[in-house]
Design a protein around this motif. Structure first.
Motif, PDB file in Angstrom:
ATOM      1  N   VAL A   8       0.800  -1.223   0.000  1.00 49.18           N
ATOM      2  CA  VAL A   8       0.000   0.000   0.000  1.00 49.18           C
ATOM      3  C   VAL A   8       0.837   1.281   0.000  1.00 49.18           C
ATOM      4  N   ILE A   9       0.461   2.191  -0.900  1.00 44.50           N
ATOM      5  CA  ILE A   9       0.835   3.599  -0.840  1.00 44.50           C
ATOM      6  C   ILE A   9      -0.489   4.347  -0.680  1.00 44.50           C
ATOM      7  N   PRO A  10      -0.763   4.963   0.461  1.00 42.32           N
ATOM      8  CA  PRO A  10      -2.096   5.505   0.720  1.00 42.32           C
ATOM      9  C   PRO A  10      -2.628   6.449  -0.354  1.00 42.32           C
ATOM     10  N   GLU A  11      -1.778   7.260  -0.966  1.00 40.33           N
ATOM     11  CA  GLU A  11      -2.234   8.169  -2.008  1.00 40.33           C
ATOM     12  C   GLU A  11      -2.507   7.453  -3.329  1.00 40.33           C
ATOM     13  N   VAL A  12      -2.021   6.212  -3.455  1.00 41.89           N
ATOM     14  CA  VAL A  12      -2.063   5.498  -4.728  1.00 41.89           C
ATOM     15  C   VAL A  12      -3.134   4.412  -4.743  1.00 41.89           C
ATOM     16  N   ASN A  13      -3.116   3.518  -3.758  1.00 39.80           N
ATOM     17  CA  ASN A  13      -4.049   2.384  -3.775  1.00 39.80           C
ATOM     18  C   ASN A  13      -4.626   2.076  -2.397  1.00 39.80           C
ATOM     19  N   PRO A  14      -5.277   3.041  -1.751  1.00 40.36           N
ATOM     20  CA  PRO A  14      -5.845   2.791  -0.422  1.00 40.36           C
ATOM     21  C   PRO A  14      -6.891   1.687  -0.426  1.00 40.36           C
ATOM     22  N   GLU A  15      -7.505   1.453  -1.597  1.00 45.90           N
ATOM     23  CA  GLU A  15      -8.541   0.422  -1.681  1.00 45.90           C
ATOM     24  C   GLU A  15      -7.989  -0.974  -1.426  1.00 45.90           C
ATOM     25  N   MET A  17      -6.409  -2.032   1.020  1.00 42.35           N
ATOM     26  CA  MET A  17      -6.537  -2.447   2.417  1.00 42.35           C
ATOM     27  C   MET A  17      -7.947  -2.215   2.944  1.00 42.35           C
ATOM     28  N   ALA A  18      -8.920  -2.090   2.049  1.00 39.47           N
ATOM     29  CA  ALA A  18     -10.302  -1.818   2.462  1.00 39.47           C
ATOM     30  C   ALA A  18     -10.876  -2.940   3.318  1.00 39.47           C
ATOM     31  N   HIS A  19     -10.377  -4.169   3.104  1.00 39.71           N
ATOM     32  CA  HIS A  19     -10.926  -5.319   3.838  1.00 39.71           C
ATOM     33  C   HIS A  19     -10.302  -5.479   5.214  1.00 39.71           C
ATOM     34  N   VAL A  20      -9.281  -4.689   5.530  1.00 38.63           N
ATOM     35  CA  VAL A  20      -8.591  -4.824   6.816  1.00 38.63           C
ATOM     36  C   VAL A  20      -9.295  -3.953   7.852  1.00 38.63           C
ATOM     37  N   LYS A  21      -9.782  -4.560   8.921  1.00 40.86           N
ATOM     38  CA  LYS A  21     -10.505  -3.837   9.959  1.00 40.86           C
ATOM     39  C   LYS A  21      -9.850  -4.074  11.319  1.00 40.86           C
ATOM     40  N   ALA A  31       1.803  -4.426   3.885  1.00 41.71           N
ATOM     41  CA  ALA A  31       3.219  -4.227   3.573  1.00 41.71           C
ATOM     42  C   ALA A  31       3.501  -2.823   3.037  1.00 41.71           C
ATOM     43  N   ASN A  32       4.650  -2.297   3.427  1.00 43.13           N
ATOM     44  CA  ASN A  32       5.188  -1.060   2.878  1.00 43.13           C
ATOM     45  C   ASN A  32       5.967  -1.418   1.611  1.00 43.13           C
ATOM     46  N   PRO A  33       5.722  -0.762   0.486  1.00 42.63           N
ATOM     47  CA  PRO A  33       6.537  -1.033  -0.705  1.00 42.63           C
ATOM     48  C   PRO A  33       7.979  -0.575  -0.526  1.00 42.63           C
ATOM     49  N   ASN A  34       8.806  -0.939  -1.465  1.00 39.82           N
ATOM     50  CA  ASN A  34      10.188  -0.471  -1.482  1.00 39.82           C
ATOM     51  C   ASN A  34      10.212   1.039  -1.671  1.00 39.82           C
ATOM     52  N   CYS A  35      11.231   1.692  -1.104  1.00 37.74           N
ATOM     53  CA  CYS A  35      11.306   3.154  -1.150  1.00 37.74           C
ATOM     54  C   CYS A  35      11.328   3.695  -2.577  1.00 37.74           C
ATOM     55  N   SER A  36      12.064   3.054  -3.469  1.00 39.73           N
ATOM     56  CA  SER A  36      12.136   3.530  -4.855  1.00 39.73           C
ATOM     57  C   SER A  36      10.783   3.427  -5.543  1.00 39.73           C
ATOM     58  N   THR A  37      10.048   2.373  -5.254  1.00 45.07           N
ATOM     59  CA  THR A  37       8.721   2.194  -5.830  1.00 45.07           C
ATOM     60  C   THR A  37       7.766   3.272  -5.336  1.00 45.07           C
ATOM     61  N   ALA A 228       9.538   5.426   3.449  1.00 47.88           N
ATOM     62  CA  ALA A 228       9.554   4.394   4.491  1.00 47.88           C
ATOM     63  C   ALA A 228       8.648   4.775   5.655  1.00 47.88           C
ATOM     64  N   ALA A 229       9.157   5.595   6.583  1.00 49.43           N
ATOM     65  CA  ALA A 229       8.464   5.846   7.845  1.00 49.43           C
ATOM     66  C   ALA A 229       7.119   6.532   7.660  1.00 49.43           C
ATOM     67  N   LEU A 230       7.081   7.611   6.881  1.00 46.51           N
ATOM     68  CA  LEU A 230       5.830   8.342   6.709  1.00 46.51           C
ATOM     69  C   LEU A 230       4.764   7.458   6.072  1.00 46.51           C
ATOM     70  N   ASN A 231       5.155   6.674   5.069  1.00 43.87           N
ATOM     71  CA  ASN A 231       4.173   5.801   4.411  1.00 43.87           C
ATOM     72  C   ASN A 231       3.566   4.821   5.400  1.00 43.87           C
ATOM     73  N   ALA A 232       4.395   4.285   6.295  1.00 46.99           N
ATOM     74  CA  ALA A 232       3.899   3.346   7.307  1.00 46.99           C
ATOM     75  C   ALA A 232       2.953   4.039   8.286  1.00 46.99           C
ATOM     76  N   VAL A 233       3.286   5.278   8.681  1.00 44.70           N
ATOM     77  CA  VAL A 233       2.427   6.041   9.585  1.00 44.70           C
ATOM     78  C   VAL A 233       1.083   6.333   8.911  1.00 44.70           C
ATOM     79  N   GLN A 234       1.117   6.685   7.641  1.00 46.13           N
ATOM     80  CA  GLN A 234      -0.122   6.960   6.908  1.00 46.13           C
ATOM     81  C   GLN A 234      -1.016   5.725   6.829  1.00 46.13           C
ATOM     82  N   ILE A 235      -0.405   4.566   6.629  1.00 47.85           N
ATOM     83  CA  ILE A 235      -1.164   3.314   6.614  1.00 47.85           C
ATOM     84  C   ILE A 235      -1.834   3.109   7.968  1.00 47.85           C
ATOM     85  N   ALA A 236      -1.088   3.318   9.054  1.00 41.16           N
ATOM     86  CA  ALA A 236      -1.653   3.157  10.402  1.00 41.16           C
ATOM     87  C   ALA A 236      -2.797   4.137  10.630  1.00 41.16           C
ATOM     88  N   GLU A 237      -2.623   5.376  10.171  1.00 43.32           N
ATOM     89  CA  GLU A 237      -3.672   6.394  10.356  1.00 43.32           C
ATOM     90  C   GLU A 237      -4.959   6.007   9.628  1.00 43.32           C
TER      91      GLU A 237
END
Length: 240
Positions: A8-15, A17-21, A31-37, A228-237
């Motif tokens: 997941v990249i929240p700005e790209v494909n938030p859908e 993780m729609a099934h995760v509650k 999963a966090n993607p690779n930084c270059s991706t 890395a870190a910000l993307n993971a925080v955004q996923i948690a949020e």
């Protein structure tokens, strides 16, 4: 790459993780993607949504911070040593890093690509849910302390002119456009270091392709933050 684990990249494909509650009683991995991706797709996805990318060629220029604090310290040490006329200390990488660049240190696969390059290929297809998109990459280590840069060439299924592309990017979340041709000012790793936004510039029509079916862009992003870190925080949020 587990098909049951959202990438997941929240700005790209938030859908994805729609099934995760939270509180469902079932364990779940995201999963966090690779930084270059992440840095690449933050810039390319808004254009992909408009014109559909058929083929993407990526060349990365990756900073020492991508290999950890020890690599950053070694780059500082090597720089001092080389300027003093001494042999550089090579503990993290097996060759001189200061005043040099070399192929990314990830293991080489049987097809000649290294793991970092294949992550861009496989992760792009998974995140976009498009097994047919053609992606090729060359990943290089450069003597930059922090933040990765990427040169991206795009071929589209539908026409997209550079002015429209620039407007799309200006309105994309998490993106800042730095594209001042008159002053020759474009994104740099130094300017995006310790910042959340991914910078995009050098937006121009690919003159090797007919019509408005190709673009070149240059992207810079702090791979510690958004990569890395910000993307993971955004996923948690998103789960809260």
């Amino acid at each position: 790459m587990d098909e049951n684990v959202p990438l997941v990249i929240p700005e790209v494909n938030p859908e994805a993780m729609a099934h995760v509650k939270l509180g469902s009683g079932k364990g779940a991995l995201i999963a966090n993607p690779n930084c270059s991706t992440i840095i690449c797709l933050m810039a390319v996805t808004p254009l992909h949504r408009r014109a559909k990318v058929k083929r993407m060629v990526v060349s990365t220029y990756q900073a020492a911070s991508g290999a950890g604090a020890a690599a950053m310290e070694e780059l500082v040490q090597q720089t001092r040593e080389v300027l003093e006329g001494k042999e550089p200390t090579c503990n993290i990488f097996n060759q001189q890093y200061a005043f040099n660049l070399f192929s990314h240190n990830a293991p080489i696969q049987l097809n000649g690509y290294n793991e970092e390059e294949m992550k861009l290929v496989k992760e792009t297809r998974k995140i976009w849910n498009d097994k047919d998109v053609k992606v090729t990459a060359t990943c290089i280590r450069v003597p930059v302390m922090r933040a990765h840069a990427e040169s991206v060439n795009l071929q589209f299924e539908n026409p997209l002119d550079e002015n429209t592309a620039r407007d799309i990017l200006k309105n994309a979340p998490g993106i800042v456009v730095v594209d001042d041709r008159a002053s020759n000012r474009f994104p740099t790793p130094l300017e995006v270091s310790n910042k959340d936004d991914v910078a995009v510039g050098r937006v121009r029509r690919d003159v090797s392709q007919d019509g408005d079916y190709g673009l070149d862009i240059f992207v810079c992003g702090d791979q510690i933050r958004k990569g890395a870190a910000l993307n993971a925080v955004q996923i948690a949020e998103m789960l809260l």
